[in-house]
Scaffold this motif. Structure first.
Motif, PDB file in Angstrom:
ATOM      1  N   HIS A  94       0.930  -1.180  -0.087  1.00 33.32           N
ATOM      2  CA  HIS A  94       0.078   0.009   0.105  1.00 33.32           C
ATOM      3  C   HIS A  94       0.879   1.294  -0.005  1.00 33.32           C
ATOM      4  N   ASP A  98      -3.186  13.037  -2.135  1.00 30.71           N
ATOM      5  CA  ASP A  98      -3.542  12.728  -0.824  1.00 30.71           C
ATOM      6  C   ASP A  98      -2.134  12.681   0.159  1.00 30.71           C
ATOM      7  N   VAL A 127      -1.290  10.869   3.733  1.00 27.98           N
ATOM      8  CA  VAL A 127      -0.887   9.506   3.976  1.00 27.98           C
ATOM      9  C   VAL A 127       0.550   9.767   4.655  1.00 27.98           C
ATOM     10  N   LYS A 180       0.647   4.300  -2.783  1.00 29.47           N
ATOM     11  CA  LYS A 180       0.258   5.675  -2.515  1.00 29.47           C
ATOM     12  C   LYS A 180       1.440   6.561  -2.940  1.00 29.47           C
ATOM     13  N   CYS A 230       0.387   9.508  -5.847  1.00 32.71           N
ATOM     14  CA  CYS A 230       0.743  10.886  -5.277  1.00 32.71           C
ATOM     15  C   CYS A 230       1.889  11.581  -5.990  1.00 32.71           C
TER      16      CYS A 230
END
Length: 551
Positions: free
Chosen positions: A134, A404, A407, A138, A142
């Motif tokens: 994960h 995001d 994170v 992410k 990004c």
């Protein structure tokens, strides 16, 4: 017996063709909802497809070539009612790194990706996706959002001849700001403003709609519908402004320009290409030039699509078959290569629109595909007047939710070491996207190997006073399997314990038969004990201590 065989055959057919599970119960209510959802998604898909082709470095029509096949194939082979397949920002960015703006390379890449994905489905290799953690995902999303978003700033400013490499792109964009075209800047900022306002209006529609009057509910539905189709509305309005300026002789805006008209021909993908200087590029050269893209793009396409399908299946209470999803994506790409498509995957934004509009079955994708085909058949001449600044605004608003940056804070709070693969992926992706993914996976792999090789051991005496003759209780309740290396090391450990007069007790060992069968520990090593539960192990340990003390 024949009845059982027939039931098994029906189950196998439904597994291979999921359409057979929902089509018999299809009704007019579902048809109405699927038509509305398909139309809404289609009006979103057309401008996005045009914009994402720009990200991939291809002529805009190739975005539409890639946007319709998924609706027809997924309807038959897909297991999610919500997901929509087509060009996405991430896949477009990945493809741009390998195809170099050459449509033939793009089509060959699509064919090979489809074959790889379908082959993975048939071999049930979906577990390979588990190796992409994960934090890596992410970090990649990004970085991709920043790369894609900033890459469109040049179109907002109307700048020309900006390199594709991110760091050079940043330098030359700021260096050429004095060359910005006023018309493109004004139009691009206006498009961004209206897209943001419509998005905020949609998000501000309260969940207490059932408490409002009928008139208020109708008004909210109208506003929600307009906000959902915001991409199409903004692009249509910008095209109208640009067309008005062009017919009056004013060239204020950078336009999309000439596009190929009509539907793409259905033909076998070209496996070779003759370039301008007469050099023939063969299929083997294609494969070598695509290189790592044949690993990165199929895996990321599957990962993105299955993650979206799982998210919406959980939200709407139904199940998906990951291997069947993998096959549906692979077959879509294989057949997509016959209509000059570049690689596609599931789109989170369009899937969200599909779900929120109330789609009832995958048949909504057929309506979306028809909308795209109608656009190709009748609207291509009008696409000449679409300002690039308006498409850039659509892309920036589409990728902004992917940025995001909460994170890193979440990773810091949960497990700080997970920041390492996130940062490696994020930073290296600005150099080359594929290197960022590979780097993050490698770092995650080394971290996992380190944890496996050096597990944390919790030592507890459970209130038992240990005598000089020491004993060890090993709780194996969570050990599901062991290999030969573990068996060998346990044998050596027990031999050392036996020499020093130490007893070892295995509690809850589910794989005792492996130990006994391979090394006969219980027979050869008297220091070995085994019980079913830890409390029994403690009783045994106490008895051993008592016996030791009595001696």
């Amino acid at each position: 017996m024949e009845r059982v065989t027939g039931i098994r055959c029906c189950a196998a057919l439904r597994s291979c063709f999921p359409i057979l599970t929902w089509l018999p119960g299809y009704n007019l209510t579902w048809l109405k909802m699927d038509l509305i959802a398909g139309l809404t998604v289609g009006l979103t898909a057309v401008p996005q497809a045009l914009a994402y082709a720009e990200v991939a470095g291809l002529p805009v029509q190739y975005g539409l070539y890639s946007a319709f096949m998924g609706g027809f194939i997924y309807c038959i082979f897909g297991t999610s009612k919500d997901i929509t397949l087509g060009p996405t920002a991430i896949m477009s960015l990945l493809c741009s790194a390998y195809i170099g703006g050459d449509p033939v390379f793009a089509v060959v890449l699509t064919l090979l990706c489809g074959i790889i994905q379908a082959g993975m489905a048939l071999l049930r290799l979906g577990f390979l996706l588990d190796f992409i953690s994960h934090p890596v995902i992410k970090g990649f999303t990004c970085a991709a959002a920043v790369t894609i978003g900033f890459g469109q700033v040049k179109n907002i400013l109307g700048l020309k001849e900006i390199p594709q490499q991110f760091y050079l792109q940043v330098y030359y964009t700021f260096h050429k700001i004095p060359e910005a075209r006023v018309g493109d800047v004004i139009l691009g900022l206006c498009c961004l403003f209206f897209l943001v306002m419509l998005t905020l209006m949609k998000n501000s529609l309260g969940s207490s709609e059932h408490e409002a009057s009928l008139l208020v509910r109708s008004a909210r539905r109208l506003v929600w519908s307009l906000a959902t189709m915001r991409n199409a509305l903004v692009v249509i309005a910008a095209t109208g402004v640009a067309y008005s300026a062009e017919v009056t002789g004013h060239h204020f805006f950078s336009l999309t320009g000439k596009t190929a008209e009509g539907l793409p021909p259905f033909k076998v993908p070209p496996l070779s290409e003759t370039v301008a200087n007469g050099t023939v590029i063969t299929f083997s050269v294609f494969s070598q030039d695509l290189g790592g893209g044949l690993a990165v793009i199929p895996l990321m396409g599957v990962l993105e699509s299955i993650a979206i399908a799982k998210a919406f299946s959980s939200k709407n209470n139904y199940r998906i078959d990951a291997n069947q999803e993998l096959f549906a994506i692979g077959l879509t790409n294989i057949l997509g290569s016959f209509v000059s498509a570049y690689p596609v995957t599931g789109s989170f934004g369009r899937t969200a629109v599909n779900s929120q509009t109330g789609v009832c079955s995958p048949a909504g994708g057929i309506v979306t595909g028809v909308i795209v085909l109608l656009s190709l058949a009748f609207l291509m001449p009008l696409f000449f007047y679409i300002p690039k600044a308006s498409l850039a605004a659509v892309i920036i608003c589409a990728v902004s939710p992917m940025m995001d940056f909460r994170v890193p804070v979440q990773l810091w709070r949960v497990k700080r070491l997970d920041l390492l693969p996130f940062l490696v992926t994020f930073v290296v992706s600005f150099w080359e996207v594929q290197y960022g993914i590979v780097g993050g996976v490698v770092v995650s792999g080394f971290m996992l190997l380190h944890i496996v090789a050096r597990p944390k051991v919790k030592v507890s005496d459970h209130g038992v006073l240990l005598s000089p003759r020491r004993c060890l209780v090993l709780d194996c309740a969570h050990v599901s399997s062991i290999d030969f290396t573990v068996v060998h090391e346990l044998t050596e450990l027990l031999k050392q314990f036996e020499l020093r007069g130490v007893s070892m007790i295995f509690a809850g060992l589910k794989v005792e038969f492996n130990i006994n069968r391979h090394v006969l520990l219980s027979a050869d090593l008297p220091g070995f004990r085994h019980t079913d539960r830890v409390d029994e192990a403690l009783q045994l340990l106490t008895s051993i201590i008592n016996n030791s003390n009595s001696q």
